[in-house]
Design an enzyme around this catalytic site. Structure first.
Site, PDB file in Angstrom:
ATOM      1  CB  CYS A  61       3.628  -2.665   7.077  1.00  0.00           C
ATOM      2  SG  CYS A  61       2.069  -2.163   7.849  1.00  0.00           S
TER       3      CYS A  61
ATOM      4  CG  ASP B 129       1.847  -5.265  12.160  1.00  0.00           C
ATOM      5  OD1 ASP B 129       0.824  -5.375  11.460  1.00  0.00           O
ATOM      6  OD2 ASP B 129       2.307  -5.864  12.731  1.00  0.00           O
TER       7      ASP B 129
ATOM      8  NE  ARG C 274       0.920  -8.485  13.467  1.00  0.00           N
ATOM      9  CZ  ARG C 274      -0.064  -8.707  12.835  1.00  0.00           C
ATOM     10  NH1 ARG C 274      -0.770  -9.843  13.087  1.00  0.00           N
ATOM     11  NH2 ARG C 274      -0.439  -8.118  11.873  1.00  0.00           N
TER      12      ARG C 274
ATOM     13  CG  HIS D 184       2.860  -7.491   7.299  1.00  0.00           C
ATOM     14  ND1 HIS D 184       1.841  -7.741   8.359  1.00  0.00           N
ATOM     15  CD2 HIS D 184       2.600  -6.240   7.091  1.00  0.00           C
ATOM     16  CE1 HIS D 184       1.166  -6.808   8.574  1.00  0.00           C
ATOM     17  NE2 HIS D 184       1.580  -5.547   8.111  1.00  0.00           N
TER      18      HIS D 184
ATOM     19  CB  CYS E  99      -0.840  -5.765   5.946  1.00  0.00           C
ATOM     20  SG  CYS E  99      -0.713  -4.255   5.751  1.00  0.00           S
TER      21      CYS E  99
HETATM   22 ZN   LIG Z   1       0.709  -3.791   7.723  1.00  0.00          ZN
END
Ligand SMILES: [Zn+2]
Length: 208
Positions: A41, A43, A45, A97, A100
């Protein structure tokens, strides 16, 4: 945010690498031979190399919203094709994750414009596993499970491609489904039954 910091960090990173290994960048410049394709992803993090303790040259990475593998996504399909057929990776990982945002958005009724067609693929995952998901009363647990099932379905989407089917047959390439728990930092192997899925779907998706 002061972007000058980025360039200062880069200088420090270079000297760090050179102090470890004098010819670090000469070696890096020679080419790449990663053994792993990681699809994760976007993302911020979920940092691909960092969470696996891998460095430059060790992993071929593709990231998009909610780690999707969509057959008409020229970008993802090019990455898979290049990694499998040219770089000859032997492992392909889809890493989702918990928490998400993409998966969360797909669980809600909201018009998100251009994101609608992208997130609809996650709604399709929900529909495929509706009975299991609707039986989960706790919303957080349902959300976590959809994250896992989405990873599983993206692994299935990988198995539907000719490149993966060929590499499986010719050199026993493996597809893995993982989830990163942003609350603990732990990487979890979902132990997706690759062989079982193959047996189940190849009747329909066999290409080569
Ligand atoms: Zn995500």
């Amino acid at each position: 945010m002061n972007l000058n910091k980025v360039f200062e960090n880069n200088k420090k990173w270079i000297s760090g690498k050179l102090s470890e290994k004098e010819d670090y960048f000469e070696e890096l410049g020679k080419g790449q031979s990663p053994e792993l394709l990681y699809i994760g992803c976007s993302d911020s993090r979920v940092t691909a190399e960092d969470l696996m303790g891998m460095g430059p040259g060790e992993v071929f990475v593709h990231r998009n919203i909610a780690n999707m593998v969509i057959s008409i996504d020229l970008n993802a399909m090019s990455v898979v094709n290049y990694a499998v057929e040219h770089l000859k990776v032997n492992h392909v990982v889809v890493c989702g994750h918990y928490a998400c945002g993409g998966v969360k958005a797909a669980m809600q009724s909201a018009d998100l414009g251009i994101l609608n067609p992208w997130l609809r693929n996650i709604r399709d995952v929900y529909r495929l596993h509706k009975n299991e998901l609707n039986a989960i009363e706790n919303e957080d647990k349902k959300y976590d499970r959809l994250v896992e099932l989405n990873v599983q379905e993206q692994c299935v989407n990988l198995i539907k491609t000719a490149a993966i089917q060929k590499a499986y047959r010719d050199r026993n390439l493996k597809v893995h489904g993982w989830v990163f728990d942003v609350h603990t930092g732990k990487l979890i192997d979902l132990e997706i039954d690759f062989e079982g899925i193959l047996k189940n779907i190849m009747e329909i998706y066999h290409l080569d």
